[in-house]
Scaffold this motif. Sequence first.
Motif, PDB file in Angstrom:
ATOM      1  N   GLN A  55      -3.644  35.590  65.307  1.00 37.24           N
ATOM      2  CA  GLN A  55      -4.584  35.354  64.214  1.00 37.24           C
ATOM      3  C   GLN A  55      -4.516  36.426  63.124  1.00 37.24           C
ATOM      4  OE1 GLN A  55      -8.407  34.735  66.122  1.00 37.24           O
ATOM      5  NE2 GLN A  55      -7.854  32.656  66.679  1.00 37.24           N
ATOM      6  N   THR A 174     -11.274  35.184  57.502  1.00 38.91           N
ATOM      7  CA  THR A 174      -9.925  34.750  57.123  1.00 38.91           C
ATOM      8  C   THR A 174      -9.928  33.679  56.044  1.00 38.91           C
ATOM      9  OG1 THR A 174      -9.837  32.969  58.758  1.00 38.91           O
ATOM     10  CG2 THR A 174      -9.121  35.172  59.487  1.00 38.91           C
ATOM     11  N   ARG A 181     -10.294  42.081  63.203  1.00 40.49           N
ATOM     12  CA  ARG A 181      -9.089  42.604  62.520  1.00 40.49           C
ATOM     13  C   ARG A 181      -8.470  43.720  63.342  1.00 40.49           C
ATOM     14  NH1 ARG A 181      -4.612  42.512  59.688  1.00 40.49           N
ATOM     15  NH2 ARG A 181      -4.432  44.032  58.048  1.00 40.49           N
TER      16      ARG A 181
END
Length: 187
Positions: A55, A174, A181
């Motif tokens: 991700q 995002t 993060r």
Amino acid sequence: MPTKTTRDKPMRFLSILAAIAAFLSISVEANAALQQCRTIDSVIASSELDTNRDQGGHIAKHVINEGIFSSDADAQAKQTDTFFLDEDQYESVEAIFLAGGVGNCETTGSAANVVIDLVQADFAAKPAAFIGYNCKAGSILTDNNPFAAGPRVYCGQEGTSFTPSQIRFVMKWTGEKWVIRTAFPMP
């Protein structure tokens, strides 16, 4: 005959009351859209190292012998970074974060990151998890993968340990969902 300013006072007062009511209404709606970050499904999923890499997160940058393949310099380990000893230690910290990390994410997204810090008191049940590590001098290593966007730059051996001031988790929106993060011990 009343002057114009005398007649306008009640109208001005009503306008001010309407403005305050509108502000409070917006404020209540904004607060209703906040959710504890640790309870959001995408944050929970991105707390796992493999999912986090997929991700766009870089928690693994801060785990000795992990790292991620990336051309993003921010996602590559540096000698000045701080580290978790291994995946087991990170998983202990992750469990404490998911059980009690305090911080809210705006459910509709945000341009600003959300920072959540865990302190020593959060680790009363698992004090061994509240340790940070430096990378041993000369132990920043690089692996290349022809199928990856960039090299894997990582710390291959722990240096000295330290007691962190806190362990920081940084949430990022995002554009579709919240993800972690990064996470790392802070000196």
